[in-house]
Design an enzyme around this catalytic site. Structure first.
Site, PDB file in Angstrom:
ATOM      1  N   ASP A  16     -13.591  -3.876  -1.682  1.00  0.00           N
ATOM      2  CA  ASP A  16     -13.470  -3.698  -0.362  1.00  0.00           C
ATOM      3  C   ASP A  16     -15.016  -3.955   0.150  1.00  0.00           C
ATOM      4  O   ASP A  16     -15.932  -3.310  -0.236  1.00  0.00           O
ATOM      5  CB  ASP A  16     -12.935  -2.217  -0.146  1.00  0.00           C
ATOM      6  CG  ASP A  16     -11.877  -1.953  -0.738  1.00  0.00           C
ATOM      7  OD1 ASP A  16     -10.790  -3.236  -0.739  1.00  0.00           O
ATOM      8  OD2 ASP A  16     -11.508  -0.807  -0.972  1.00  0.00           O
ATOM      9  N   ASP A  38       0.842  -1.177   0.137  1.00  0.00           N
ATOM     10  CA  ASP A  38      -0.162   0.030   0.150  1.00  0.00           C
ATOM     11  C   ASP A  38       0.745   1.254  -0.112  1.00  0.00           C
ATOM     12  O   ASP A  38       1.907   1.378   0.876  1.00  0.00           O
ATOM     13  CB  ASP A  38      -0.887   0.044   1.285  1.00  0.00           C
ATOM     14  CG  ASP A  38      -2.143  -0.971   1.249  1.00  0.00           C
ATOM     15  OD1 ASP A  38      -2.302  -1.438   0.058  1.00  0.00           O
ATOM     16  OD2 ASP A  38      -2.639  -1.387   2.252  1.00  0.00           O
TER      17      ASP A  38
END
Length: 256
Positions: A134, A15
């Site tokens: 997500d 990330d």
């Protein structure tokens, strides 16, 4: 060949925020975890099957993923590289593939414009298109809803429905992150994995919650084709080759 007969993949996830690798819990409380090029090179050398590189604030900041960084990482790694974050057009996809990545990960932009999946798969091939989802369990406990913008916006869209549509539109893989489990190291959401694995006929990448070798084994036993993890690898709590030997000893086909 059915997806069950293929070797299971181990995918470290980087990330990226402000040019650095970061890691948080339940999508918040981000901590620095290193330089992306150095971290990617280490995973390449340690035996990862692929690397996923997510520019986590690109959509929120309404900008494209940094091409220069992708180019620099692609020069250092010789395993498939998936890149996501702020990709909203075929031109973005083309630029990223041109910069050296092998696949792109579409998340918020695919929900906003589902045709991007269809057009991307047609133009570049399904193998290049990963739809990242997500999802968070509904407050009533029944099923999950899809979130966008780094987990900030609840779309109200049903997870299973969106996974099926992504598959029908030509996505080559689903990258499924459980927001409830993300960063907790308490294990993946196995119920969620089983539900989505049986709903779609394409490879499913499990993300969110890995804290032990056993958790990754359980993900594979519950429908995942690949396991994506971050903090356990970034902080070297688990070494990739040790993990693969463990999985092999438990009957999971992996590339050693």
């Amino acid at each position: 060949m059915s997806k069950d007969t293929l070797a299971k993949r181990i995918i470290p996830c980087l990330d990226i925020k402000n040019g650095r690798v970061v890691k948080g819990v339940n999508f918040v409380g981000l901590q620095d975890a290193g330089n992306p090029i150095e971290v990617a090179r280490r995973y390449n050398d340690e035996g990862a099957d692929e690397i996923t590189f997510l520019d986590i604030t690109a959509t929120l900041e309404a900008r494209n993923t940094t091409l220069a960084m992708v180019r620099n990482v692609a020069k250092e790694v010789f395993i498939p590289l998936t890149v996501g974050g702020g990709i909203s057009s075929l031109e973005h996809i083309y630029d990223l593939l041109n910069a050296g990545c092998d696949k792109v990960s579409l998340n918020s932009s695919a929900l906003k414009n589902p045709d991007l999946i269809t057009q991307g798969a047609k133009r570049f091939g399904s193998q290049c298109i990963v739809v990242a989802i997500d999802a968070k369990r509904r407050t009533n406990g029944k099923g999950w809803e899809v979130y966008t913008h780094g987990g900030r916006n609840n779309t109200g869209v049903d997870l299973e429905q969106w996974a099926k549509e992504s598959c029908e539109r030509g996505a080559g893989e689903i990258l499924l992150t459980s927001m409830d489990c993300d960063g907790t190291k308490a294990g993946y959401d196995l119920e969620q994995l089983r539900a989505i694995s049986s709903a779609v006929g394409i490879p499913l990448i499990a993300s969110g919650g890995a804290g032990s070798k056993e958790h990754i084994l359980q993900a594979f036993l519950n429908g995942a084709d690949a396991a994506l993890a971050a903090s356990i690898f970034h902080y070297q709590e688990i070494h990739i080759m040790d993990l693969k030997q463990y999985l092999k000893a438990h009957g999971i086909a992996v590339r050693i």
